[in-house]
Design a protein around this motif. Structure first.
Motif, PDB file in Angstrom:
ATOM      1  N   GLN A   1      24.019 -79.086 -29.804  1.00 30.36           N
ATOM      2  CA  GLN A   1      23.959 -77.668 -30.130  1.00 30.36           C
ATOM      3  C   GLN A   1      24.721 -76.809 -29.126  1.00 30.36           C
ATOM      4  O   GLN A   1      24.735 -75.593 -29.261  1.00 30.36           O
ATOM      5  CB  GLN A   1      22.500 -77.209 -30.189  1.00 30.36           C
ATOM      6  N   ARG A   2      25.365 -77.416 -28.169  1.00 28.32           N
ATOM      7  CA  ARG A   2      26.089 -76.658 -27.154  1.00 28.32           C
ATOM      8  C   ARG A   2      27.205 -75.849 -27.794  1.00 28.32           C
ATOM      9  O   ARG A   2      27.890 -76.317 -28.689  1.00 28.32           O
ATOM     10  CB  ARG A   2      26.664 -77.588 -26.104  1.00 28.32           C
ATOM     11  N   LYS A   3      27.370 -74.642 -27.314  1.00 28.96           N
ATOM     12  CA  LYS A   3      28.406 -73.760 -27.851  1.00 28.96           C
ATOM     13  C   LYS A   3      29.476 -73.517 -26.806  1.00 28.96           C
ATOM     14  O   LYS A   3      29.214 -73.590 -25.617  1.00 28.96           O
ATOM     15  CB  LYS A   3      27.786 -72.446 -28.313  1.00 28.96           C
ATOM     16  N   GLU A   4      30.650 -73.243 -27.297  1.00 36.66           N
ATOM     17  CA  GLU A   4      31.786 -72.937 -26.435  1.00 36.66           C
ATOM     18  C   GLU A   4      32.300 -71.546 -26.778  1.00 36.66           C
ATOM     19  O   GLU A   4      32.077 -71.039 -27.877  1.00 36.66           O
ATOM     20  CB  GLU A   4      32.894 -73.981 -26.618  1.00 36.66           C
ATOM     21  N   ILE A   5      33.017 -70.955 -25.842  1.00 37.77           N
ATOM     22  CA  ILE A   5      33.560 -69.605 -26.028  1.00 37.77           C
ATOM     23  C   ILE A   5      34.995 -69.701 -26.539  1.00 37.77           C
ATOM     24  O   ILE A   5      35.824 -70.362 -25.930  1.00 37.77           O
ATOM     25  CB  ILE A   5      33.537 -68.809 -24.702  1.00 37.77           C
ATOM     26  N   LEU A   6      35.257 -69.041 -27.650  1.00 39.00           N
ATOM     27  CA  LEU A   6      36.607 -68.930 -28.200  1.00 39.00           C
ATOM     28  C   LEU A   6      37.052 -67.483 -28.016  1.00 39.00           C
ATOM     29  O   LEU A   6      36.392 -66.559 -28.478  1.00 39.00           O
ATOM     30  CB  LEU A   6      36.630 -69.288 -29.683  1.00 39.00           C
ATOM     31  N   THR A   7      38.164 -67.300 -27.309  1.00 40.81           N
ATOM     32  CA  THR A   7      38.739 -65.969 -27.098  1.00 40.81           C
ATOM     33  C   THR A   7      40.119 -65.951 -27.740  1.00 40.81           C
ATOM     34  O   THR A   7      40.911 -66.874 -27.536  1.00 40.81           O
ATOM     35  CB  THR A   7      38.849 -65.639 -25.601  1.00 40.81           C
TER      36      THR A   7
ATOM     37  N   LYS B   1      39.452 -79.851 -32.482  1.00 39.99           N
ATOM     38  CA  LYS B   1      38.182 -80.306 -31.918  1.00 39.99           C
ATOM     39  C   LYS B   1      37.908 -79.484 -30.676  1.00 39.99           C
ATOM     40  O   LYS B   1      38.663 -79.540 -29.706  1.00 39.99           O
ATOM     41  CB  LYS B   1      38.241 -81.788 -31.587  1.00 39.99           C
ATOM     42  N   LEU B   2      36.837 -78.725 -30.713  1.00 39.07           N
ATOM     43  CA  LEU B   2      36.477 -77.864 -29.597  1.00 39.07           C
ATOM     44  C   LEU B   2      35.479 -78.589 -28.709  1.00 39.07           C
ATOM     45  O   LEU B   2      34.383 -78.943 -29.147  1.00 39.07           O
ATOM     46  CB  LEU B   2      35.878 -76.556 -30.132  1.00 39.07           C
ATOM     47  N   LYS B   3      35.906 -78.868 -27.461  1.00 41.18           N
ATOM     48  CA  LYS B   3      35.059 -79.569 -26.499  1.00 41.18           C
ATOM     49  C   LYS B   3      34.695 -78.688 -25.320  1.00 41.18           C
ATOM     50  O   LYS B   3      33.778 -78.990 -24.583  1.00 41.18           O
ATOM     51  CB  LYS B   3      35.760 -80.820 -25.980  1.00 41.18           C
TER      52      LYS B   3
ATOM     53  N   SER C   1      20.161 -85.407 -26.469  1.00 41.09           N
ATOM     54  CA  SER C   1      21.250 -85.471 -27.450  1.00 41.09           C
ATOM     55  C   SER C   1      21.224 -84.284 -28.394  1.00 41.09           C
ATOM     56  O   SER C   1      22.270 -83.774 -28.785  1.00 41.09           O
ATOM     57  CB  SER C   1      21.208 -86.788 -28.230  1.00 41.09           C
ATOM     58  N   VAL C   2      20.056 -83.803 -28.763  1.00 41.43           N
ATOM     59  CA  VAL C   2      19.954 -82.627 -29.627  1.00 41.43           C
ATOM     60  C   VAL C   2      20.462 -81.389 -28.902  1.00 41.43           C
ATOM     61  O   VAL C   2      21.224 -80.594 -29.459  1.00 41.43           O
ATOM     62  CB  VAL C   2      18.491 -82.409 -30.112  1.00 41.43           C
TER      63      VAL C   2
ATOM     64  N   CYS D   1      39.351 -60.549 -29.205  1.00 41.70           N
ATOM     65  CA  CYS D   1      37.922 -60.689 -29.505  1.00 41.70           C
ATOM     66  C   CYS D   1      37.448 -62.038 -28.985  1.00 41.70           C
ATOM     67  O   CYS D   1      38.252 -62.946 -28.752  1.00 41.70           O
ATOM     68  CB  CYS D   1      37.629 -60.519 -30.991  1.00 41.70           C
ATOM     69  N   THR D   2      36.142 -62.160 -28.803  1.00 43.93           N
ATOM     70  CA  THR D   2      35.535 -63.369 -28.255  1.00 43.93           C
ATOM     71  C   THR D   2      34.306 -63.718 -29.072  1.00 43.93           C
ATOM     72  O   THR D   2      33.554 -62.831 -29.479  1.00 43.93           O
ATOM     73  CB  THR D   2      35.135 -63.140 -26.781  1.00 43.93           C
ATOM     74  N   VAL D   3      34.116 -65.021 -29.286  1.00 47.71           N
ATOM     75  CA  VAL D   3      32.965 -65.478 -30.062  1.00 47.71           C
ATOM     76  C   VAL D   3      32.504 -66.824 -29.516  1.00 47.71           C
ATOM     77  O   VAL D   3      33.295 -67.578 -28.943  1.00 47.71           O
ATOM     78  CB  VAL D   3      33.326 -65.580 -31.569  1.00 47.71           C
ATOM     79  N   SER D   4      31.246 -67.122 -29.677  1.00 48.38           N
ATOM     80  CA  SER D   4      30.673 -68.402 -29.276  1.00 48.38           C
ATOM     81  C   SER D   4      30.527 -69.266 -30.527  1.00 48.38           C
ATOM     82  O   SER D   4      29.945 -68.825 -31.518  1.00 48.38           O
ATOM     83  CB  SER D   4      29.303 -68.157 -28.635  1.00 48.38           C
ATOM     84  N   ILE D   5      31.076 -70.497 -30.482  1.00 53.66           N
ATOM     85  CA  ILE D   5      30.977 -71.388 -31.636  1.00 53.66           C
ATOM     86  C   ILE D   5      30.544 -72.776 -31.176  1.00 53.66           C
ATOM     87  O   ILE D   5      30.778 -73.156 -30.030  1.00 53.66           O
ATOM     88  CB  ILE D   5      32.294 -71.460 -32.441  1.00 53.66           C
TER      89      ILE D   5
END
Length: 136
Positions: free
Chosen positions: A22-28, A112-114, A17-18, A69-73
């Motif tokens: 903490q999983r990150k997703e890519i936002l472009t 909500k970013l899934k 669960s931890v 631009c691209t970032v991981s959040i």
């Protein structure tokens, strides 16, 4: 033995669960202008804010050229603000009606970013609106 197995199961469940929290997703973010008038092709850049913090900035380009631009959040619900900045007489300012531009070249949303997300923004000067297309 049963207690040991139960303890191992509980520890692995907590660890799983931890890790998933903490999983990150890519936002472009892709941006482009439409309807740029000759003589008004300002140098610009786009800044992406997540929960009030700057997380990504495009390169500086004339507004007639697309940019991105691209970032991981982290996964979860976030306040997103994407704002285009124009360079006017050597000073960076938000490309907004308040600053005497034709259009508010910005996008704001709580989402909500899934999973990975691409946001395509078109700042259409001739239609005086920002068009957003979200792709998950």
């Amino acid at each position: 033995m049963k207690k040991l197995l139960l303890l191992v199961f509980m520890i692995s469940g907590i660890f799983t669960s931890v890790v998933s929290a903490q999983r990150k997703e890519i936002l472009t973010v892709h941006t482009r202008f439409a309807g740029v008038l000759e003589g008004y092709d300002h140098l610009c850049k786009t800044i992406v804010y997540v929960d009030g913090k700057m997380v990504c900035e495009t390169s500086v380009q004339p507004q007639s050229r697309p940019n991105s631009c691209t970032v991981s959040i982290p996964r979860g619900t976030h306040n997103l603000r994407i704002v285009n900045m124009a360079n006017y007489e050597g000073k960076w300012e938000e490309h907004t009606v308040e600053n005497e531009y034709t259009i508010n070249a910005l996008y704001e949303s709580e989402m909500k970013l899934k999973k990975d997300l691409t946001i395509n923004l078109v700042f259409d000067i001739s239609k005086v609106k920002t068009i957003a297309n979200l792709q998950y």
